[in-house]
Design a protein around this motif. Structure first.
Motif, PDB file in Angstrom:
ATOM      1  N   ALA A  13       0.916  -1.387   0.249  1.00 20.67           N
ATOM      2  CA  ALA A  13       0.214  -0.058  -0.204  1.00 20.67           C
ATOM      3  C   ALA A  13       0.812   1.522  -0.169  1.00 20.67           C
ATOM      4  CB  ALA A  13      -0.637  -0.122   1.262  1.00 20.67           C
ATOM      5  N   ARG A  14       2.543   1.240   0.061  1.00 26.21           N
ATOM      6  CA  ARG A  14       3.391   2.404   0.350  1.00 26.21           C
ATOM      7  C   ARG A  14       2.675   3.331  -1.506  1.00 26.21           C
ATOM      8  NH1 ARG A  14       6.758  -1.564   0.583  1.00 26.21           N
ATOM      9  NH2 ARG A  14       7.495  -2.301  -2.148  1.00 26.21           N
ATOM     10  N   ASP A  15       3.107   4.477  -1.511  1.00 24.13           N
ATOM     11  CA  ASP A  15       2.451   5.515  -2.800  1.00 24.13           C
ATOM     12  C   ASP A  15       1.865   5.724  -3.050  1.00 24.13           C
ATOM     13  OD1 ASP A  15       5.635   5.564  -1.827  1.00 24.13           O
ATOM     14  OD2 ASP A  15       6.191   3.733  -3.483  1.00 24.13           O
ATOM     15  N   LEU A  16       0.352   5.381  -1.956  1.00 23.62           N
ATOM     16  CA  LEU A  16      -0.398   5.209  -2.750  1.00 23.62           C
ATOM     17  C   LEU A  16      -1.732   5.779  -1.539  1.00 23.62           C
ATOM     18  CD1 LEU A  16      -1.380   1.330  -3.387  1.00 23.62           C
ATOM     19  CD2 LEU A  16      -1.185   2.986  -5.019  1.00 23.62           C
ATOM     20  N   ARG A  17      -2.767   6.865  -2.134  1.00 24.19           N
ATOM     21  CA  ARG A  17      -3.516   7.408  -1.151  1.00 24.19           C
ATOM     22  C   ARG A  17      -4.947   6.993  -0.966  1.00 24.19           C
ATOM     23  NH1 ARG A  17      -3.468  12.064   0.498  1.00 24.19           N
ATOM     24  NH2 ARG A  17      -5.437  13.134  -0.048  1.00 24.19           N
ATOM     25  N   PHE A  18      -5.906   6.591   0.336  1.00 23.76           N
ATOM     26  CA  PHE A  18      -7.174   5.892   0.590  1.00 23.76           C
ATOM     27  C   PHE A  18      -7.473   7.435   1.072  1.00 23.76           C
ATOM     28  CE2 PHE A  18      -2.699   2.904   0.600  1.00 23.76           C
ATOM     29  CZ  PHE A  18      -3.719   1.660  -0.057  1.00 23.76           C
ATOM     30  N   VAL A  38      -7.085   0.688   8.980  1.00 28.35           N
ATOM     31  CA  VAL A  38      -5.989   1.230   8.877  1.00 28.35           C
ATOM     32  C   VAL A  38      -4.897   0.389   9.757  1.00 28.35           C
ATOM     33  CG1 VAL A  38      -5.031   3.407  10.590  1.00 28.35           C
ATOM     34  CG2 VAL A  38      -7.503   4.057  10.054  1.00 28.35           C
ATOM     35  N   ASP A  39      -5.101  -0.546  10.459  1.00 24.62           N
ATOM     36  CA  ASP A  39      -4.217  -1.428  10.833  1.00 24.62           C
ATOM     37  C   ASP A  39      -3.696  -1.676   9.431  1.00 24.62           C
ATOM     38  OD1 ASP A  39      -2.888  -2.639  12.470  1.00 24.62           O
ATOM     39  OD2 ASP A  39      -3.620  -4.164  12.638  1.00 24.62           O
ATOM     40  N   ALA A  40      -4.529  -2.094   9.424  1.00 21.62           N
ATOM     41  CA  ALA A  40      -4.344  -2.954   7.598  1.00 21.62           C
ATOM     42  C   ALA A  40      -3.879  -2.565   7.046  1.00 21.62           C
ATOM     43  CB  ALA A  40      -5.500  -3.594   7.238  1.00 21.62           C
ATOM     44  N   LEU A  41      -3.800  -0.826   6.270  1.00 25.21           N
ATOM     45  CA  LEU A  41      -2.967  -0.229   5.566  1.00 25.21           C
ATOM     46  C   LEU A  41      -1.697  -0.051   6.241  1.00 25.21           C
ATOM     47  CD1 LEU A  41      -6.529   2.072   4.135  1.00 25.21           C
ATOM     48  CD2 LEU A  41      -5.087   0.533   2.487  1.00 25.21           C
ATOM     49  N   LEU A  42      -2.077   0.272   6.958  1.00 23.66           N
ATOM     50  CA  LEU A  42      -0.436   0.554   8.021  1.00 23.66           C
ATOM     51  C   LEU A  42       0.630  -0.761   7.476  1.00 23.66           C
ATOM     52  CD1 LEU A  42      -1.122   2.695  10.616  1.00 23.66           C
ATOM     53  CD2 LEU A  42      -0.514   3.738   8.990  1.00 23.66           C
ATOM     54  N   ARG A  43      -0.074  -2.072   7.537  1.00 17.38           N
ATOM     55  CA  ARG A  43       0.822  -2.723   7.944  1.00 17.38           C
ATOM     56  C   ARG A  43       1.312  -2.861   6.594  1.00 17.38           C
ATOM     57  NH1 ARG A  43      -1.193  -7.454   9.474  1.00 17.38           N
ATOM     58  NH2 ARG A  43      -3.809  -6.647   9.212  1.00 17.38           N
ATOM     59  N   HIS A  44       1.088  -2.991   5.830  1.00 15.50           N
ATOM     60  CA  HIS A  44       1.024  -3.851   4.566  1.00 15.50           C
ATOM     61  C   HIS A  44       1.965  -1.865   3.739  1.00 15.50           C
ATOM     62  CE1 HIS A  44      -2.180  -6.520   4.763  1.00 15.50           C
ATOM     63  NE2 HIS A  44      -1.059  -7.070   3.909  1.00 15.50           N
ATOM     64  N   GLY A  45       2.335  -1.021   3.982  1.00 17.75           N
ATOM     65  CA  GLY A  45       2.880   0.731   4.111  1.00 17.75           C
ATOM     66  C   GLY A  45       2.775   1.340   3.710  1.00 17.75           C
ATOM     67  N   ALA A  46       1.281   1.724   4.077  1.00 17.38           N
ATOM     68  CA  ALA A  46       0.513   3.116   3.603  1.00 17.38           C
ATOM     69  C   ALA A  46       1.350   4.145   5.130  1.00 17.38           C
ATOM     70  CB  ALA A  46      -0.933   2.633   3.504  1.00 17.38           C
ATOM     71  N   TYR A  75      -7.904   9.598  -5.132  1.00 17.97           N
ATOM     72  CA  TYR A  75      -7.136   9.124  -4.308  1.00 17.97           C
ATOM     73  C   TYR A  75      -6.997   7.698  -5.000  1.00 17.97           C
ATOM     74  CZ  TYR A  75      -9.330  11.802  -0.968  1.00 17.97           C
ATOM     75  OH  TYR A  75      -9.418  12.679   0.243  1.00 17.97           O
ATOM     76  N   ASP A  76      -6.206   6.861  -4.941  1.00 15.78           N
ATOM     77  CA  ASP A  76      -6.258   5.651  -5.737  1.00 15.78           C
ATOM     78  C   ASP A  76      -7.257   4.304  -5.203  1.00 15.78           C
ATOM     79  OD1 ASP A  76      -3.243   6.239  -6.692  1.00 15.78           O
ATOM     80  OD2 ASP A  76      -2.799   6.341  -4.644  1.00 15.78           O
ATOM     81  N   ALA A  77      -7.487   4.530  -3.930  1.00 19.60           N
ATOM     82  CA  ALA A  77      -8.313   3.769  -3.614  1.00 19.60           C
ATOM     83  C   ALA A  77      -9.561   4.227  -2.401  1.00 19.60           C
ATOM     84  CB  ALA A  77      -7.838   2.041  -3.131  1.00 19.60           C
ATOM     85  N   VAL A  78     -10.845   3.726  -2.265  1.00 30.62           N
ATOM     86  CA  VAL A  78     -11.576   4.086  -1.584  1.00 30.62           C
ATOM     87  C   VAL A  78     -12.349   2.561  -1.082  1.00 30.62           C
ATOM     88  CG1 VAL A  78     -13.872   5.230  -1.390  1.00 30.62           C
ATOM     89  CG2 VAL A  78     -12.208   6.409  -3.385  1.00 30.62           C
ATOM     90  N   VAL A  79     -12.276   2.747   0.458  1.00 32.16           N
ATOM     91  CA  VAL A  79     -12.729   1.578   1.210  1.00 32.16           C
ATOM     92  C   VAL A  79     -14.300   2.522   1.796  1.00 32.16           C
ATOM     93  CG1 VAL A  79     -12.498   0.746   3.130  1.00 32.16           C
ATOM     94  CG2 VAL A  79     -10.480   1.004   1.567  1.00 32.16           C
TER      95      VAL A  79
END
Length: 85
Positions: A13-18, A38-46, A75-79
């Motif tokens: 998830a690094r270098d992407l905006r969510f 948020v936890d999942a995104l941070l664990r994957h590099g955001a 944004y690159d993705a919307v949750v």
């Protein structure tokens, strides 16, 4: 299941905006969903600065706001997170 073709994407998830669009109604549940996302995104590099949380009144409002957020191309993705009980 050995004959089923499976594609696995990278979980980076690094270098992407969510944008996380979340309902305020049923916030007891939705707040936990937000923390998990948020936890999942941070664990994957955001990074936290790459995340934006947008709150809407309820789950009914999610599709309308998600459409506008996606159309903004910011944004690159919307949750979308909400709970209907």
């Amino acid at each position: 299941m050995d004959n089923i073709r499976t594609l696995n994407g990278d979980l980076v998830a690094r270098d992407l905006r969510f944008a996380i669009v979340a309902a305020r109604f049923n916030d007891m549940i939705v707040d936990s969903l937000i923390r998990g996302a948020v936890d999942a995104l941070l664990r994957h590099g955001a990074l936290e600065k790459q995340l934006e949380i947008i709150r809407v009144p309820g789950a009914y409002d999610l599709p309308f706001v998600v459409r506008r957020v996606a159309a903004s191309k910011r944004y690159d993705a919307v949750v979308a997170l909400g709970a209907v009980i």
